[in-house]
Motif scaffolding. Structure first.
Motif, mmCIF file in Angstrom:
data_model
loop_
_atom_site.group_PDB
_atom_site.id
_atom_site.type_symbol
_atom_site.label_atom_id
_atom_site.label_comp_id
_atom_site.label_asym_id
_atom_site.label_seq_id
_atom_site.Cartn_x
_atom_site.Cartn_y
_atom_site.Cartn_z
ATOM 1 N N SER A 55 69.952 -6.666 129.531
ATOM 2 C CA SER A 55 68.890 -7.271 130.321
ATOM 3 C C SER A 55 68.580 -6.439 131.557
ATOM 4 O O SER A 55 69.478 -5.912 132.220
ATOM 5 N N ILE A 57 67.846 -7.532 134.255
ATOM 6 C CA ILE A 57 68.486 -8.209 135.383
ATOM 7 C C ILE A 57 69.825 -7.555 135.701
ATOM 8 O O ILE A 57 70.166 -7.331 136.855
ATOM 9 N N ILE A 114 65.605 -11.659 123.472
ATOM 10 C CA ILE A 114 64.551 -12.390 124.184
ATOM 11 C C ILE A 114 64.452 -13.812 123.631
ATOM 12 O O ILE A 114 64.338 -14.780 124.387
ATOM 13 N N ASN A 117 67.389 -15.753 124.950
ATOM 14 C CA ASN A 117 67.152 -16.076 126.360
ATOM 15 C C ASN A 117 66.210 -17.269 126.507
ATOM 16 O O ASN A 117 66.464 -18.175 127.315
ATOM 17 N N ARG A 118 65.145 -17.262 125.734
ATOM 18 C CA ARG A 118 64.175 -18.367 125.812
ATOM 19 C C ARG A 118 64.784 -19.680 125.335
ATOM 20 O O ARG A 118 64.613 -20.715 125.971
ATOM 21 N N LYS A 121 67.437 -20.782 127.823
ATOM 22 C CA LYS A 121 66.967 -20.796 129.213
ATOM 23 C C LYS A 121 67.848 -19.943 130.132
ATOM 24 O O LYS A 121 68.272 -20.377 131.200
ATOM 25 N N VAL A 122 68.121 -18.728 129.672
ATOM 26 C CA VAL A 122 68.844 -17.743 130.470
ATOM 27 C C VAL A 122 67.991 -16.479 130.527
ATOM 28 O O VAL A 122 66.959 -16.380 129.863
ATOM 29 N N LYS A 123 68.407 -15.508 131.318
ATOM 30 C CA LYS A 123 67.638 -14.273 131.435
ATOM 31 C C LYS A 123 68.468 -13.031 131.164
ATOM 32 O O LYS A 123 67.995 -11.927 131.343
ATOM 33 N N SER A 124 69.706 -13.225 130.734
ATOM 34 C CA SER A 124 70.564 -12.044 130.638
ATOM 35 C C SER A 124 71.501 -12.045 129.435
ATOM 36 O O SER A 124 72.603 -11.527 129.502
#
Length: 133
Positions: A55, A57, A114, A117-118, A121-124
């Protein structure tokens, strides 16, 4: 020319060929983006593919520990080792994932991560290769 300047150099391809807005994999003519870069740049440029499955991030904050691996692919063993050293300097573990043709797998994993993540509900979200030290 720019091609003369890059001869003998290593190009780290971080491309993940994705099609928004659903972020599905879109491979160039059935091969990886890294292979496409190699074809464009010629055999005098050592293309190594890496970082698609980490990610952004994590990569923005190098003080943050990264609990995932980076798949590194390429056809030049020395170039891959240099990129693995770079990957480790970024705080991640580099895993030699074989020839450049295997870059298609890492590039495709980006779309999968991706989606994870969706959904969660995470970004990494990342991956970890088990069974190796």
């Amino acid at each position: 020319s720019v091609y003369d300047e890059v001869q003998g150099k290593i190009l780290v391809d971080v491309t993940a060929p994705l099609q928004p807005p659903v972020w599905t994999v879109t491979l160039p003519e059935g091969r990886s983006a890294a292979e496409e870069a190699q074809a464009l740049l010629g055999e005098n440029v050592r293309v190594v593919s890496a970082f698609q499955n980490v990610s952004h991030i994590h990569l923005r904050d190098l003080e943050h520990g990264v609990d995932c691996d980076v798949l590194v692919t390429g056809d030049d063993a020395e170039a891959k080792e240099e990129v693995i050293t770079l990957v480790e300097a970024a705080g991640t573990r580099g895993v030699d994932a074989g020839p450049l043709a295997n870059a298609v797998v890492a590039e495709s994993l980006t779309a999968l991560l991706i989606a994870v993540n969706r959904r969660y509900k995470v970004k990494s979200a990342g991956i970890r290769i088990t069974g190796i030290d």
